[in-house]
Each structure stands twice: as structure tokens, then as C-alpha cells.
Design a protein around this motif. Structure first.
Motif, PDB file in Angstrom:
ATOM      1  N   THR A  63       0.819  -1.217   0.000  1.00 61.53           N
ATOM      2  CA  THR A  63       0.000   0.000   0.000  1.00 61.53           C
ATOM      3  C   THR A  63       0.851   1.265   0.000  1.00 61.53           C
ATOM      4  O   THR A  63       0.472   2.254  -0.620  1.00 61.53           O
ATOM      5  N   ARG A  64       2.007   1.246   0.647  1.00 58.41           N
ATOM      6  CA  ARG A  64       2.830   2.458   0.730  1.00 58.41           C
ATOM      7  C   ARG A  64       3.804   2.613  -0.428  1.00 58.41           C
ATOM      8  O   ARG A  64       3.933   3.698  -0.979  1.00 58.41           O
ATOM      9  N   VAL A  65       4.507   1.552  -0.784  1.00 54.56           N
ATOM     10  CA  VAL A  65       5.540   1.646  -1.814  1.00 54.56           C
ATOM     11  C   VAL A  65       4.974   1.365  -3.203  1.00 54.56           C
ATOM     12  O   VAL A  65       5.183   2.138  -4.139  1.00 54.56           O
ATOM     13  N   GLU A  66       4.273   0.263  -3.341  1.00 52.02           N
ATOM     14  CA  GLU A  66       3.697  -0.090  -4.647  1.00 52.02           C
ATOM     15  C   GLU A  66       2.407   0.673  -4.927  1.00 52.02           C
ATOM     16  O   GLU A  66       1.919   0.666  -6.051  1.00 52.02           O
ATOM     17  N   ARG A  67       1.854   1.294  -3.904  1.00 45.18           N
ATOM     18  CA  ARG A  67       0.634   2.099  -3.985  1.00 45.18           C
ATOM     19  C   ARG A  67      -0.565   1.327  -4.543  1.00 45.18           C
ATOM     20  O   ARG A  67      -1.358   1.854  -5.326  1.00 45.18           O
ATOM     21  N   ALA A 110      -4.314  -5.138  -2.663  1.00 39.62           N
ATOM     22  CA  ALA A 110      -3.310  -5.730  -1.783  1.00 39.62           C
ATOM     23  C   ALA A 110      -3.873  -6.948  -1.058  1.00 39.62           C
ATOM     24  O   ALA A 110      -3.220  -7.991  -0.971  1.00 39.62           O
ATOM     25  N   GLN A 111      -5.084  -6.837  -0.559  1.00 38.92           N
ATOM     26  CA  GLN A 111      -5.710  -7.962   0.144  1.00 38.92           C
ATOM     27  C   GLN A 111      -5.962  -9.124  -0.809  1.00 38.92           C
ATOM     28  O   GLN A 111      -5.756 -10.284  -0.454  1.00 38.92           O
ATOM     29  N   HIS A 112      -6.388  -8.819  -2.017  1.00 38.83           N
ATOM     30  CA  HIS A 112      -6.605  -9.843  -3.049  1.00 38.83           C
ATOM     31  C   HIS A 112      -5.299 -10.602  -3.302  1.00 38.83           C
ATOM     32  O   HIS A 112      -5.288 -11.837  -3.370  1.00 38.83           O
ATOM     33  N   LEU A 113      -4.204  -9.876  -3.438  1.00 39.63           N
ATOM     34  CA  LEU A 113      -2.901 -10.494  -3.674  1.00 39.63           C
ATOM     35  C   LEU A 113      -2.496 -11.400  -2.518  1.00 39.63           C
ATOM     36  O   LEU A 113      -2.060 -12.536  -2.720  1.00 39.63           O
ATOM     37  N   ILE A 114      -2.647 -10.924  -1.299  1.00 42.13           N
ATOM     38  CA  ILE A 114      -2.255 -11.712  -0.132  1.00 42.13           C
ATOM     39  C   ILE A 114      -3.115 -12.967   0.005  1.00 42.13           C
ATOM     40  O   ILE A 114      -2.614 -14.048   0.299  1.00 42.13           O
ATOM     41  N   ARG A 151      -1.991  -1.980 -11.545  1.00 46.20           N
ATOM     42  CA  ARG A 151      -1.485  -1.504 -12.844  1.00 46.20           C
ATOM     43  C   ARG A 151      -0.547  -2.513 -13.513  1.00 46.20           C
ATOM     44  O   ARG A 151      -0.302  -2.456 -14.701  1.00 46.20           O
ATOM     45  N   ARG A 152       0.031  -3.431 -12.731  1.00 46.38           N
ATOM     46  CA  ARG A 152       0.846  -4.509 -13.288  1.00 46.38           C
ATOM     47  C   ARG A 152       0.582  -5.777 -12.487  1.00 46.38           C
ATOM     48  O   ARG A 152      -0.095  -5.746 -11.474  1.00 46.38           O
ATOM     49  N   GLU A 153       1.131  -6.887 -12.947  1.00 41.37           N
ATOM     50  CA  GLU A 153       0.877  -8.163 -12.281  1.00 41.37           C
ATOM     51  C   GLU A 153       1.847  -8.370 -11.124  1.00 41.37           C
ATOM     52  O   GLU A 153       3.026  -8.042 -11.222  1.00 41.37           O
TER      53      GLU A 153
END
Length: 70
Positions: free
Chosen positions: A29-33, A39-43, A54-56
Motif C-alpha cells: 500500500t505504501r511503496v507499490e501504492r 493488496a488484500q486480493h494479492l495476499i 497496474r501490473r501483475e
């Protein structure tokens, strides 16, 4: 023993390593924005891409060595 998490981002050949889902969430959330939703979906699912991001991105948990007792 820590089960490390590797973050693989599209276009980046070297993974970023994290010691917990919480530290990964802060980085996302802070660096990759990424949005909190992305972010939750990824985790939770191990990967995310457009339209949520914006990217994979992919997350892989490194297995604990079999010789180490937990």
C-alpha cells in the motif's frame, strides 16, 4: 522459524522478501501504492493484475526447510 513471503512484480527480476503478510501489506500500500482491495486480493489469492493493479504481482511462500522442527 519464519516462513518467508516473496513478492514477484511484473518487470522486476528480483523478488522482495517479507517476514509476514502484515509487513507485505504495508509495503504494497505504501511503496507499490496498491489499493487496500488489490493488496488484500494479492495476499489472499497469491496473484493480482489489471484491472485491480497496474501490473501483475505474485506472492509465493517459501517452504520451511524439512530439517527444521517448528
Amino acid at each position: 522459524m519464519i516462513a518467508w513471503l516473496d513478492l514477484l512484480a511484473e518487470g522486476d527480476r528480483h523478488p522482495r522478501r517479507f517476514d509476514s503478510p502484515e509487513t507485505l501489506l504495508v509495503y504494497l500500500t505504501r511503496v507499490e501504492r496498491l489499493s487496500p482491495e488489490a493488496a488484500q486480493h494479492l495476499i489472499e489469492l497469491g496473484e493480482v493484475g489489471p484491472p485491480l493493479a497496474r501490473r501483475e504481482y505474485q506472492v509465493r511462500a517459501l517452504p520451511l526447510p524439512s530439517s527444521v522442527q517448528t
